[in-house]
Design a protein around this motif. Structure first.
Motif, short mmCIF file in Angstrom:
data_model
loop_
_atom_site.label_atom_id
_atom_site.label_comp_id
_atom_site.label_asym_id
_atom_site.label_seq_id
_atom_site.Cartn_x
_atom_site.Cartn_y
_atom_site.Cartn_z
N LEU A 18 0.83 -1.20 0.00
CA LEU A 18 0.00 0.00 0.00
C LEU A 18 0.86 1.25 0.00
N ALA A 19 1.91 1.26 0.82
CA ALA A 19 2.80 2.42 0.88
C ALA A 19 3.46 2.67 -0.47
N THR A 20 3.89 1.59 -1.13
CA THR A 20 4.53 1.73 -2.44
C THR A 20 3.56 2.32 -3.46
N ALA A 21 2.30 1.88 -3.43
CA ALA A 21 1.30 2.40 -4.37
C ALA A 21 1.04 3.88 -4.15
N LEU A 22 1.20 4.35 -2.91
CA LEU A 22 0.97 5.76 -2.59
C LEU A 22 2.24 6.59 -2.67
N GLY A 23 3.35 5.95 -3.03
CA GLY A 23 4.61 6.68 -3.13
C GLY A 23 5.20 7.04 -1.79
N LEU A 24 5.02 6.17 -0.79
CA LEU A 24 5.50 6.43 0.55
C LEU A 24 6.41 5.29 1.01
N THR A 25 7.20 5.57 2.04
CA THR A 25 7.85 4.49 2.76
C THR A 25 6.86 3.94 3.78
N GLN A 26 7.17 2.79 4.35
CA GLN A 26 6.25 2.19 5.32
C GLN A 26 6.14 3.07 6.56
N ARG A 27 7.21 3.69 6.97
CA ARG A 27 7.16 4.55 8.15
C ARG A 27 6.36 5.82 7.87
N GLN A 28 6.46 6.34 6.64
CA GLN A 28 5.64 7.50 6.29
C GLN A 28 4.15 7.14 6.28
N LEU A 29 3.83 5.93 5.80
CA LEU A 29 2.44 5.49 5.84
C LEU A 29 1.95 5.39 7.28
N TRP A 30 2.77 4.83 8.16
CA TRP A 30 2.37 4.70 9.56
C TRP A 30 2.19 6.07 10.22
N PHE A 31 2.95 7.06 9.76
CA PHE A 31 2.80 8.41 10.32
C PHE A 31 1.40 8.96 10.05
N PHE A 32 0.88 8.74 8.84
CA PHE A 32 -0.45 9.24 8.50
C PHE A 32 -1.55 8.28 8.97
N ALA A 33 -1.29 6.98 8.95
CA ALA A 33 -2.31 5.98 9.32
C ALA A 33 -2.12 5.54 10.76
N LEU A 34 -2.20 6.49 11.67
CA LEU A 34 -2.02 6.19 13.09
C LEU A 34 -3.00 7.04 13.88
N HIS A 35 -3.72 6.40 14.81
CA HIS A 35 -4.64 7.14 15.66
C HIS A 35 -3.93 7.48 16.96
N ARG A 36 -3.70 8.77 17.17
CA ARG A 36 -3.01 9.22 18.39
C ARG A 36 -4.02 9.82 19.35
N GLU A 37 -3.85 9.50 20.62
CA GLU A 37 -4.73 10.06 21.65
C GLU A 37 -4.42 11.52 21.94
N LYS A 38 -3.25 11.96 21.51
CA LYS A 38 -2.92 13.39 21.60
C LYS A 38 -1.96 13.73 20.46
N GLU A 39 -2.34 14.74 19.68
CA GLU A 39 -1.55 15.17 18.53
C GLU A 39 -0.91 16.51 18.85
N ARG A 40 0.37 16.63 18.54
CA ARG A 40 1.01 17.93 18.66
C ARG A 40 0.69 18.79 17.44
N ALA A 41 0.64 18.16 16.27
CA ALA A 41 0.29 18.87 15.03
C ALA A 41 -0.77 18.04 14.32
N ALA A 42 -1.99 18.51 14.32
CA ALA A 42 -3.10 17.76 13.73
C ALA A 42 -2.98 17.71 12.21
N HIS A 43 -3.53 16.65 11.61
CA HIS A 43 -3.50 16.49 10.16
C HIS A 43 -4.62 17.25 9.46
N TYR A 44 -5.55 17.83 10.22
CA TYR A 44 -6.71 18.52 9.64
C TYR A 44 -6.82 19.94 10.18
N VAL A 45 -7.41 20.82 9.37
CA VAL A 45 -7.74 22.18 9.77
C VAL A 45 -9.26 22.28 9.85
N THR A 46 -9.77 22.74 10.98
CA THR A 46 -11.22 22.81 11.21
C THR A 46 -11.69 24.25 11.11
#
Length: 416
Positions: free
Chosen positions: A117-145
């Motif tokens: 999946l990471a290869t298909a998206l042009g990512l390394t596996q660690r980069q994929l895990w960075f985006f596909a991870l549910h954190r109970e507290k984010e220092r920098a959120a992936h979304y703007v509300t």
């Protein structure tokens, strides 16, 4: 466990029996889970096979052996599989492998592992895990509300993904989401379909029933998205990673010891603002669309859906329409959605009938009030244009060079 029980289990190779005498009766089945490893259908009448990752299956206690145990997976993979993002209580899901035949039947991309999946998206596996991870507290959120005003009053909260995540979601939209099966009754967010195509099927009908779903996108939750992808053939790790990439929780900023954290205050769900959300919602309500189409046909009605706006129409009386509404409410509730009570309208031919803002009484069009406002706006524009022409003509008389520099290309210049 006593020393004798431990030694006997090591010598005989049989796992010790767990003492469940202090557990509540309803909890006894939690210590005796049985997993079907035959590879048959995941659910009755389904074609998706339950192929299992044997590394994760329950194992009998092996006899005593000396030396190092064989490593089944890397440390990073183990941390990922047993981390909070992959956690589930459902034993029938968490060790599922992909069903390649099922994916091929639906024409979906075959991603057997997160690495593929990471290869298909042009990512390394660690980069994929960075985006596909549910954190109970984010220092920098992936979304703007942010909030935008609703047409009927109030505000609509939009969660827009940041640039890098949005680019990934756009890739997933083309690679995966647009290939998921969608019912013919869906007219929103589909190529070749629009508000016009959905409203055209209801023109000239005696009765039009309009139903709105309440909190549509928040109801498309992370577990439902993951379950949908598993049903179409993806293994548990890949389906979970995809669902994490396409969902998010509403987060509340909290300051602790001078540091700002973004903490989730609700379940992960498909959010308004993500490119993948409309297509995912269309795919997720496929069964509901099928059931409502069959119900409408049974009552002699036509059914269409544009996002969360459902419309039924037919040449019947109000009594039949109310009967259809009650049955439709039941189906919608069984599919995990809710009807908005303030936006359910039954419209006869004697009043204005509209579907997704389009009037459908005799022909497709806008309401009389909307046409009047448009006519007034055009009249004001013509008046303003006439004044501008007069001022430019006066300037032309005084200084043609200055007027020529300002003269619009689509206007004919006066003769010198």
């Amino acid at each position: 466990m006593s020393l004798w029980k431990w030694l006997s289990s090591k010598l005989t190779g049989k796992p010790p029996r767990r003492d469940v005498s202090r557990l509540e009766s309803e909890d006894e089945d939690q210590v005796s889970e049985a997993v079907d490893v035959s590879g048959g259908p995941l659910k009755p009448d389904h074609r998706r096979r339950a192929l299992r990752d044997r590394r994760l299956l329950p194992k009998a206690q092996p006899p005593v052996r000396f030396g190092k145990k064989k490593r089944l997976m890397s440390k990073a993979e183990a941390q990922r599989l047993f981390g909070a993002s992959m956690r589930t209580r459902n034993r029938t899901l968490r060790d599922l492998l992909p069903d390649v035949e099922q994916l091929t039947r639906y024409g979906l991309p075959v991603w057997k592992t997160e690495e593929e999946l990471a290869t298909a998206l042009g990512l390394t596996q660690r980069q994929l895990w960075f985006f596909a991870l549910h954190r109970e507290k984010e220092r920098a959120a992936h979304y703007v509300t942010f909030a935008i005003p609703k047409r009927g009053g109030g505000e609509r909260h939009i969660m827009a993904p940041k640039r890098r995540l949005k680019a990934l979601q756009r890739k997933l939209l083309g690679l995966l989401v647009e290939k998921l099966p969608v019912h013919e009754a869906a007219h929103g967010f589909r190529k070749g379909r629009s508000i016009k195509s959905g409203a055209a099927l209801h023109v000239g009908k005696k009765l039009v029933l309009k139903v709105d779903l309440k909190d549509f996108f928040p109801t498309v939750t992370f577990p439902r998205v993951r379950g949908l992808l598993i049903a179409y053939g993806y293994g548990y790790p890949v389906a979970t990673a995809l669902a994490l990439l396409m969902t998010e929780s509403v987060r509340q900023p909290v300051e602790v010891e001078g540091k700002l954290y973004h903490v989730p205050v609700g379940p992960r769900h498909s959010v308004q603002g993500a490119p993948t959300s409309p297509g995912l919602s269309n795919a997720l309500v496929l069964r509901m669309d099928r059931r409502l189409t069959g119900l409408a046909r049974k009552f002699g009605f036509v059914y269409t859906r544009y996002a969360d706006d459902l419309a039924f129409s037919g040449d019947h009386d109000h009594k039949t329409g109310w009967g259809l509404l009650q049955r439709a409410r039941r189906i919608i509730a069984e599919e995990g959605f809710a009807v908005h009570p303030d936006k359910t309208v039954l419209m006869g031919s004697g009043r204005r009938q509209s579907v997704t803002g389009v009037v459908v009484n005799r022909t497709l069009g806008r309401s009389r009030q909307q046409r009047r406002r448009l006519r007034a706006a055009l009249h004001r524009r013509r008046q303003a244009e006439a004044r501008l022409r007069g001022q430019l003509a006066f300037l032309w008389m005084l200084n043609p060079a200055q007027a020529s520099a300002l003269w619009p290309e689509e206007w004919k210049k006066p003769q010198s």
